[in-house]
Write a protein that holds these residues in place. Sequence first.
Motif, PDB file in Angstrom:
ATOM      1  N   LEU A  68       0.840  -1.219   0.000  1.00 29.81           N
ATOM      2  CA  LEU A  68       0.000   0.000   0.000  1.00 29.81           C
ATOM      3  C   LEU A  68       0.863   1.252   0.000  1.00 29.81           C
ATOM      4  O   LEU A  68       0.570   2.235  -0.687  1.00 29.81           O
ATOM      5  CB  LEU A  68      -0.903   0.024   1.243  1.00 29.81           C
ATOM      6  CG  LEU A  68      -2.199  -0.783   1.215  1.00 29.81           C
ATOM      7  CD1 LEU A  68      -2.942  -0.598   2.518  1.00 29.81           C
ATOM      8  CD2 LEU A  68      -3.093  -0.373   0.045  1.00 29.81           C
ATOM      9  N   ASN A  69       1.968   1.210   0.782  1.00 31.83           N
ATOM     10  CA  ASN A  69       2.867   2.359   0.879  1.00 31.83           C
ATOM     11  C   ASN A  69       3.484   2.672  -0.487  1.00 31.83           C
ATOM     12  O   ASN A  69       3.515   3.827  -0.919  1.00 31.83           O
ATOM     13  CB  ASN A  69       3.963   2.050   1.908  1.00 31.83           C
ATOM     14  CG  ASN A  69       4.659   3.300   2.389  1.00 31.83           C
ATOM     15  OD1 ASN A  69       5.200   4.049   1.586  1.00 31.83           O
ATOM     16  ND2 ASN A  69       4.650   3.536   3.691  1.00 31.83           N
ATOM     17  N   HIS A  70       3.962   1.623  -1.160  1.00 34.09           N
ATOM     18  CA  HIS A  70       4.586   1.837  -2.480  1.00 34.09           C
ATOM     19  C   HIS A  70       3.554   2.323  -3.495  1.00 34.09           C
ATOM     20  O   HIS A  70       3.849   3.170  -4.330  1.00 34.09           O
ATOM     21  CB  HIS A  70       5.261   0.554  -2.968  1.00 34.09           C
ATOM     22  CG  HIS A  70       6.486   0.206  -2.170  1.00 34.09           C
ATOM     23  ND1 HIS A  70       7.561   1.064  -2.050  1.00 34.09           N
ATOM     24  CD2 HIS A  70       6.811  -0.886  -1.451  1.00 34.09           C
ATOM     25  CE1 HIS A  70       8.492   0.509  -1.285  1.00 34.09           C
ATOM     26  NE2 HIS A  70       8.054  -0.672  -0.894  1.00 34.09           N
ATOM     27  N   PHE A  71       2.335   1.809  -3.399  1.00 39.28           N
ATOM     28  CA  PHE A  71       1.253   2.235  -4.308  1.00 39.28           C
ATOM     29  C   PHE A  71       0.913   3.712  -4.071  1.00 39.28           C
ATOM     30  O   PHE A  71       0.806   4.497  -5.012  1.00 39.28           O
ATOM     31  CB  PHE A  71       0.024   1.349  -4.068  1.00 39.28           C
ATOM     32  CG  PHE A  71      -1.196   1.736  -4.877  1.00 39.28           C
ATOM     33  CD1 PHE A  71      -1.246   1.505  -6.244  1.00 39.28           C
ATOM     34  CD2 PHE A  71      -2.299   2.333  -4.269  1.00 39.28           C
ATOM     35  CE1 PHE A  71      -2.366   1.853  -6.988  1.00 39.28           C
ATOM     36  CE2 PHE A  71      -3.419   2.696  -5.004  1.00 39.28           C
ATOM     37  CZ  PHE A  71      -3.459   2.449  -6.370  1.00 39.28           C
ATOM     38  N   ALA A  94      -5.546   4.889   5.383  1.00 40.52           N
ATOM     39  CA  ALA A  94      -5.634   5.990   4.421  1.00 40.52           C
ATOM     40  C   ALA A  94      -4.223   6.407   3.974  1.00 40.52           C
ATOM     41  O   ALA A  94      -3.261   6.244   4.729  1.00 40.52           O
ATOM     42  CB  ALA A  94      -6.349   7.169   5.075  1.00 40.52           C
ATOM     43  N   PRO A  95      -4.095   6.994   2.751  1.00 41.68           N
ATOM     44  CA  PRO A  95      -2.765   7.384   2.238  1.00 41.68           C
ATOM     45  C   PRO A  95      -1.959   8.267   3.194  1.00 41.68           C
ATOM     46  O   PRO A  95      -0.733   8.186   3.215  1.00 41.68           O
ATOM     47  CB  PRO A  95      -3.103   8.128   0.945  1.00 41.68           C
ATOM     48  CG  PRO A  95      -4.384   7.505   0.482  1.00 41.68           C
ATOM     49  CD  PRO A  95      -5.140   7.190   1.734  1.00 41.68           C
ATOM     50  N   PHE A 190       1.901   2.080  10.947  1.00 43.29           N
ATOM     51  CA  PHE A 190       1.264   3.269  10.369  1.00 43.29           C
ATOM     52  C   PHE A 190       2.078   4.510  10.722  1.00 43.29           C
ATOM     53  O   PHE A 190       2.644   4.593  11.813  1.00 43.29           O
ATOM     54  CB  PHE A 190      -0.172   3.425  10.902  1.00 43.29           C
ATOM     55  CG  PHE A 190      -0.868   2.109  11.096  1.00 43.29           C
ATOM     56  CD1 PHE A 190      -1.283   1.366  10.009  1.00 43.29           C
ATOM     57  CD2 PHE A 190      -1.072   1.578  12.371  1.00 43.29           C
ATOM     58  CE1 PHE A 190      -1.886   0.126  10.181  1.00 43.29           C
ATOM     59  CE2 PHE A 190      -1.677   0.348  12.551  1.00 43.29           C
ATOM     60  CZ  PHE A 190      -2.089  -0.378  11.459  1.00 43.29           C
ATOM     61  N   GLY A 191       2.087   5.462   9.807  1.00 36.52           N
ATOM     62  CA  GLY A 191       2.852   6.700  10.034  1.00 36.52           C
ATOM     63  C   GLY A 191       2.103   7.654  10.947  1.00 36.52           C
ATOM     64  O   GLY A 191       1.663   8.732  10.522  1.00 36.52           O
ATOM     65  N   GLU A 226     -11.402   6.399  11.877  1.00 36.08           N
ATOM     66  CA  GLU A 226     -11.593   7.229  10.673  1.00 36.08           C
ATOM     67  C   GLU A 226     -10.307   7.373   9.839  1.00 36.08           C
ATOM     68  O   GLU A 226     -10.308   7.972   8.766  1.00 36.08           O
ATOM     69  CB  GLU A 226     -12.148   8.618  11.054  1.00 36.08           C
ATOM     70  CG  GLU A 226     -11.148   9.585  11.685  1.00 36.08           C
ATOM     71  CD  GLU A 226     -10.895   9.315  13.169  1.00 36.08           C
ATOM     72  OE1 GLU A 226     -10.116  10.086  13.767  1.00 36.08           O
ATOM     73  OE2 GLU A 226     -11.469   8.360  13.727  1.00 36.08           O
ATOM     74  N   LEU A 227      -9.185   6.808  10.356  1.00 40.48           N
ATOM     75  CA  LEU A 227      -7.920   6.870   9.591  1.00 40.48           C
ATOM     76  C   LEU A 227      -7.855   5.757   8.539  1.00 40.48           C
ATOM     77  O   LEU A 227      -6.850   5.577   7.869  1.00 40.48           O
ATOM     78  CB  LEU A 227      -6.718   6.762  10.534  1.00 40.48           C
ATOM     79  CG  LEU A 227      -6.562   7.906  11.532  1.00 40.48           C
ATOM     80  CD1 LEU A 227      -5.482   7.607  12.546  1.00 40.48           C
ATOM     81  CD2 LEU A 227      -6.247   9.216  10.796  1.00 40.48           C
TER      82      LEU A 227
END
Length: 990
Positions: A68-71, A94-95, A190-191, A226-227
Amino acid sequence: MQAACYEYYKHGGKAQILVAKNDKEVARLKDAVALAGKKPFALPDFRARNSEDLRSYSAELYALLAALNHFANEASPKKVLISPLRTLLHPLPAPKLLKRRTLCFGERVSLAAFKEELLHWGYTFVDVVESHGEVSFRGDIIDIFSIDAVEPVRISLFGDEIESIRFFACETQKSDKTEHESVTILPALFGLDAQGFERVLHTIENTPSDAFVKDMLSMGFWGLGELRMDYLSHFDACFAQKMDGEIAEIALFDETIDAARLLALPLLPEPKQYQDIEVSAPKPFLELHQNKRITLLARNEALLKQVNIEELGRFQESPLVVNIMSKEEIILSLNKPLSKKRPKRPSMILDELRIGDYVVHESYGVGIFKGLTNTTVLGATRDFVTLVYQGEDKLLLPVENLHVIDRYISDGGGLATLDKLGKGSFQKLKAKTREKLFEIAKEIIDIAAKRELVKGFSVRCDHEEMALFRAQAGFEYTPDQERSIEEIFEDLGSGKVMDRLLSGDVGFGKTEVAMNAILATVKGGYQVAFIAPTTLLSSQHFKSIKERLSGFGVRLAKLDRFTTTKERTSLLRGLAEGSIDVCIGTHALLGAPMKNQALLVIDEEHKFGVKQKEALKNMRANIHVLSMSATPIPRSLNMALSSIRQYSQILTPPKEREDVRTFVKEYDEVLVKEVLLREIRRGGQIFYVHNRIASIESKARELRQVLPSLRILVLHSQVSAAFTEKEMLRFEEGAYDVLLSTSIIESGIHLPNVNTIMIESSDHFGIADLHQLRGRVGRGARQGFCYFLVQNKEALTDQAKKRLVALESNASLGSGSVLAYHDLEIRGGGNLVGEAQSGHIKNIGYALYLKMLEDAIGELMHHEKSEKKEIDLKLSISAYISPECVGEDRVRLELYRRLSHCKSIQEVYEIEEEMCDRFGSVDVPTKQFLELIVVKILGMASQVSSIANYQQNITVAFEDGKKEVLKSPSKDDDDILATLLEYLRKKEKR
């Protein structure tokens, strides 16, 4: 499906998300998307249920977050996310949570702020980094294993400035010599910032779950609120193929799924130009279609040359596997799909000694390990290992002599009896055991010597027929299997009598290897006897061998306790006349006359009784013998036996074998019912381990109350062998749902239908036993489940919790499995010697027993002296690996253990270099300890018996009674060591 996908994206298809059924489909679609010129990102099949403990899904979770991170961070509009349906049913991060951090050479880093950042990003702080999502801070050295990296990275700081960036190997902890300009780190989870982290922790705390430990790794995914977002609504998405049935089935079990919304998603259009193809013989196929434009995909040119089709098409170097054709074009791949990389087993046994473990000292016997003690004696500070013996007597062992102790492992994992210090009773025990060992060693060598004089049957194999046999296996042989077969064929054709031991875990394909030898022998015109210790094992072997060999004209028979007298008479006549080629059976087959026997295959030989072993000995005098065992033997013992007996190992599991999904849970009837029902629903069976014979019947009643229709078989060591054997056969045939037993679950049997195991009071088992019990399930291509149950998690020590959690997140890796393998290896060595020796093994433990056996064999064969003299070092110098240099006791202990085993100075310098790499520059006490080990090695080479000093005067005493006195420039530690090293080096040169 590949054709539709390739055509859609080649012609400008817009869908950014492509939904598939499973991982296999995702891999095929990913290759087609890449060939069409798009950038594919693949998500794994993430099947966790809402609020479930995610530790056992950590591998999938990390792979999901990395993809997901690379996408999210890919700027190109050509990106495509390919995912199994079940993964996208979860709202995903979420991004804005998919951040990354690039660290560059020369950059200034605030350690405190960086630690805080990695904590919020979900990294696990450890002493030694071994798997993804872990970080270790040691002074000015930081090790980080980013979730998208192949190897972890080691960052060295000078003050707060990055001085070096290098990758390192988990197995050895040594870093690569190549320096890198920069490295990019992804969040382990997660960041999050500090505020977001606190908010997620609060949500986790209030989420109902049966997770063993409610923390970020176990529950973080469910605490994002909600994240998270619905990727299917946010991006253009389409299905690769119709999935109405799957969607209906998922919606049936989970009411939160909006089936109508999913069914409204578009489907990949049917291909108009291309179609999928499967090609088994590329050359004739391509010659038939020579008029078309042909593109050949291969990882390298060698693949083209292998099938001899270089001239038939345009070569494109590519790892992709895509096979499609149209009226004008053929795209054909010569690559095979890459198999899932199995984690390498680390070579370090970090948890080898825990406080409270039983250990065996070579001279003083069985004591209890109480950890490291830093003590000052006569003004010099040193580290000692504390051992406690009978009557609370203590022994302080200098760490440089750690090699004289080993963990106590007994036969069947029984408890040890502590020895008494200073009584000399242990030395008498050792002497008695040594006598017995010389008898065993002599017997082993005599048998080997007799066999050397006998001319063996020379079996030549028909390679074409063997190739056909392999092709019909229905799976690809592992490299270990292929190597073992080659070794066996070499032995069979050598004209000498073969005596080979084949070891490998259950389900790793030993029987398949043996079948190659059996077929070659039969086709060479000889007969084969295959003997197993139990009726269940022999009937399992008969089934699998009949299935594989009956198509090759091999005449098979089975002889066990269920063979009638009439059948037995006819069978024995057939063997004597030569009308039966292969007979599979139990000890009933021993001594049966055979017309032309050339091969004897024995499974789990150590499980036969004394009489049967004698009969086996007589049988094997002049025929080829292949013994199979599910436990490995120690490397060192293998070397001692190598000139007597050949040895093959199968260490790689079959490709389709999955790691066992492991959960640690507090005992709960609802959970037990759910687990039992789920396995029964998928047509499987369950092992339930309850390790107390006294209460096992009441546990069976309890389980029947939970599920009244449950068919339970109860087995333990007090149940007769005949009953056990008969009922296990019925269990294998599906007459029972659950096998409720103590930890005696048979280690040699292969029950592919049992794919769930539940272990009660798992905190009372050793890590090696738990690892071995877990290995009883997941032996087929089906996902296995293992539940470690504890009565009350609040009552557990932190240490016990840590160990169970480590097993939960590491289905196959980590020091736990090295330790389990180490224990198993030692027990396997015990199997070679035989159970009749269990009394001696109980007295002195497996490890010391096998060390003494190696010495006895070595002494009888090479007339080497097995006694090694120790040097008595009485030097008043401060020498120890300081906590400032290496912070963790267990890591220091591991280094002490390795240094005490060093036999050459070169090995010490290699460890020193590794320490500088892992922990930064070594300080004075640590450097002096390394020099002390060098003194010890040089002294042993020069027959020194003791070294002592009083201030500047150093006395060196030799084994022959001579003494030399040296004088150092001062009484300082460094001067004393320098004087000694100079003297011993000169002596070594002379």
